[in-house]
Design a protein around this motif. Structure first.
Motif, PDB file in Angstrom:
ATOM      1  N   HIS A 118       0.814  -1.210   0.000  1.00 18.25           N
ATOM      2  CA  HIS A 118       0.000   0.000   0.000  1.00 18.25           C
ATOM      3  C   HIS A 118       0.847   1.260   0.000  1.00 18.25           C
ATOM      4  CE1 HIS A 118      -3.803  -2.041   0.700  1.00 18.25           C
ATOM      5  NE2 HIS A 118      -3.184  -2.794   1.591  1.00 18.25           N
ATOM      6  N   ASP A 162      -1.042   7.246   1.139  1.00 19.51           N
ATOM      7  CA  ASP A 162      -2.357   7.839   0.852  1.00 19.51           C
ATOM      8  C   ASP A 162      -3.490   6.831   0.972  1.00 19.51           C
ATOM      9  OD1 ASP A 162      -1.963  10.463   0.565  1.00 19.51           O
ATOM     10  OD2 ASP A 162      -2.166  10.511  -1.636  1.00 19.51           O
ATOM     11  N   GLU A 163      -3.207   5.599   0.629  1.00 19.70           N
ATOM     12  CA  GLU A 163      -4.251   4.569   0.744  1.00 19.70           C
ATOM     13  C   GLU A 163      -4.606   4.290   2.195  1.00 19.70           C
ATOM     14  OE1 GLU A 163      -3.506   1.776  -3.202  1.00 19.70           O
ATOM     15  OE2 GLU A 163      -2.406   1.353  -1.377  1.00 19.70           O
ATOM     16  N   PRO A 222      -5.557   8.598   4.156  1.00 22.37           N
ATOM     17  CA  PRO A 222      -5.906   9.682   3.237  1.00 22.37           C
ATOM     18  C   PRO A 222      -6.158  10.993   3.979  1.00 22.37           C
ATOM     19  CG  PRO A 222      -7.738   8.145   3.461  1.00 22.37           C
ATOM     20  CD  PRO A 222      -6.589   7.559   4.234  1.00 22.37           C
TER      21      PRO A 222
END
Ligand code: THU
Length: 132
Positions: A114, A117-118, A121
């Motif tokens: 990942h 940002d995932e 966020p």
């Protein structure tokens, strides 16, 4: 470092570096810093519960106390199916990285990768304090 090698170190950390007399839930983390150095850690619990330190923060704080400031990759392995970093650890990863590769693994062959940002966020980070 190759993803699999970092996962291998996180598994070893889960199996040898934790202190979990209360939950018996073991988590290991291995973090590779931008200069190529690698630090490992396990979760460290406390009778008073709230002082508990997650595996991710143990590994990251070892690196930071050694003068390292930027995470390149972090691998996390826990006792359940895909153990994701908790909210506090996500914020700590954010503090010490720009574009980290976050690996959440079940095994050497079963893992997810990942971006920051995932998993966090609309994050608040050090740069927010700079454009005040
Ligand atoms: N834990 C971690 O070490 N990392 C995580 O990302 C999730 C939770 C630990 C904290 C506590 O010792 C145990 O897992 C159960 O919550």
């Amino acid at each position: 470092m190759d993803d699999k090698k970092l996962i291998e170190l996180a598994i070893k950390a889960r199996d040898t570096m934790t202190y979990t007399p209360y939950s018996h839930y073991n988590v290991g983390a291995a973090v590779e810093m931008e200069d190529g150095s690698v630090y490992c850690g396990g979760n460290i619990e406390n009778a008073s519960l709230t002082p508990t330190n997650c595996a991710e923060r143990t590994a990251i704080f070892k690196a930071v106390s050694d003068g390292k400031r930027e995470i390149k990759k972090i691998a996390v392995v826990g006792d359940s199916h895909y153990t994701y970093p908790c909210g506090v650890c996500r914020q700590v990863i954010k503090e010490f990285s720009k574009n980290p590769r976050i690996i959440v693994a079940n095994s050497l062959t079963d893992y997810r990768v990942h971006t920051m940002d995932e998993i966090l966020p609309f994050a608040f980070g050090p740069e927010d304090l700079e454009d005040k």
